[in-house]
Motif scaffolding. Structure first.
Motif, PDB file in Angstrom:
ATOM      1  N   SER A 119     -43.329 -38.268  -9.371  1.00  0.00           N
ATOM      2  CA  SER A 119     -42.305 -37.379  -9.937  1.00  0.00           C
ATOM      3  C   SER A 119     -42.835 -36.600 -11.140  1.00  0.00           C
ATOM      4  CB  SER A 119     -41.066 -38.182 -10.324  1.00  0.00           C
ATOM      5  OG  SER A 119     -41.380 -39.114 -11.332  1.00  0.00           O
ATOM      6  N   TRP A 120     -43.804 -37.172 -11.878  1.00  0.00           N
ATOM      7  CA  TRP A 120     -44.307 -36.447 -13.051  1.00  0.00           C
ATOM      8  C   TRP A 120     -45.049 -35.190 -12.639  1.00  0.00           C
ATOM      9  CZ3 TRP A 120     -49.436 -35.439 -13.880  1.00  0.00           C
ATOM     10  CH2 TRP A 120     -50.365 -36.191 -13.174  1.00  0.00           C
ATOM     11  N   LEU A 124     -44.223 -33.241 -10.135  1.00  0.00           N
ATOM     12  CA  LEU A 124     -43.195 -32.241  -9.837  1.00  0.00           C
ATOM     13  C   LEU A 124     -42.629 -31.645 -11.127  1.00  0.00           C
ATOM     14  CD1 LEU A 124     -41.396 -34.165  -6.959  1.00  0.00           C
ATOM     15  CD2 LEU A 124     -43.131 -32.371  -6.760  1.00  0.00           C
ATOM     16  N   TRP A 125     -42.404 -32.486 -12.133  1.00  0.00           N
ATOM     17  CA  TRP A 125     -41.902 -31.983 -13.419  1.00  0.00           C
ATOM     18  C   TRP A 125     -42.937 -31.099 -14.110  1.00  0.00           C
ATOM     19  CZ3 TRP A 125     -37.067 -31.752 -14.609  1.00  0.00           C
ATOM     20  CH2 TRP A 125     -36.173 -32.670 -14.085  1.00  0.00           C
ATOM     21  N   LEU A 145     -42.808 -27.735 -12.430  1.00  0.00           N
ATOM     22  CA  LEU A 145     -41.608 -27.023 -12.854  1.00  0.00           C
ATOM     23  C   LEU A 145     -41.773 -26.477 -14.267  1.00  0.00           C
ATOM     24  CD1 LEU A 145     -38.675 -26.225 -12.264  1.00  0.00           C
ATOM     25  CD2 LEU A 145     -37.993 -28.406 -13.287  1.00  0.00           C
ATOM     26  N   GLY A 146     -42.318 -27.298 -15.173  1.00  0.00           N
ATOM     27  CA  GLY A 146     -42.526 -26.837 -16.551  1.00  0.00           C
ATOM     28  C   GLY A 146     -43.497 -25.670 -16.627  1.00  0.00           C
TER      29      GLY A 146
END
Length: 103
Positions: free
Chosen positions: A67-68, A70-71, A74-75
């Motif tokens: 998940s990190w 994906l974040w 996005l960032g």
């Protein structure tokens, strides 16, 4: 990774900088200091990238990416979008643009 390192090492920017520094009154010392600084900074950058790349596992097991990651994507996407908006707002307007009149 080696190809990128060679490309960075022989890029024209540091060569031009060294040539310009050699024309100054203290050219030899400036050129040596610049070359040493350039090599140390490249070594530090390669070390940081190698350590950051080898330390983490981007996979989240059988479920796909962690998940990190994906974040992070996005960032970075939001950051690039904001940079694009800023460049769009700072573009030349009015008289600064070339006219399209013919003749």
């Amino acid at each position: 990774m080696l190809a990128s390192a060679v490309g960075i090492a022989i890029s024209p920017l540091p060569l031009i900088a060294v040539i310009l520094m050699l024309a100054t009154p203290k050219g030899r010392g400036n050129g040596i200091a610049f070359t040493a600084g350039w090599m140390v900074s490249l070594a530090a950058l390669v070390t940081v990238v190698a350590l950051a790349g080898s330390g983490g596992d981007a996979s989240g097991g059988d479920d796909g990416p962690a998940s990190w990651t994906l974040w992070l994507k996005l960032g970075l996407g939001v950051l690039f979008l904001l940079m694009g908006v800023k460049q769009w707002k700072d573009r030349p307007r009015g008289a600064a643009r070339p006219s399209r009149r013919v003749g």
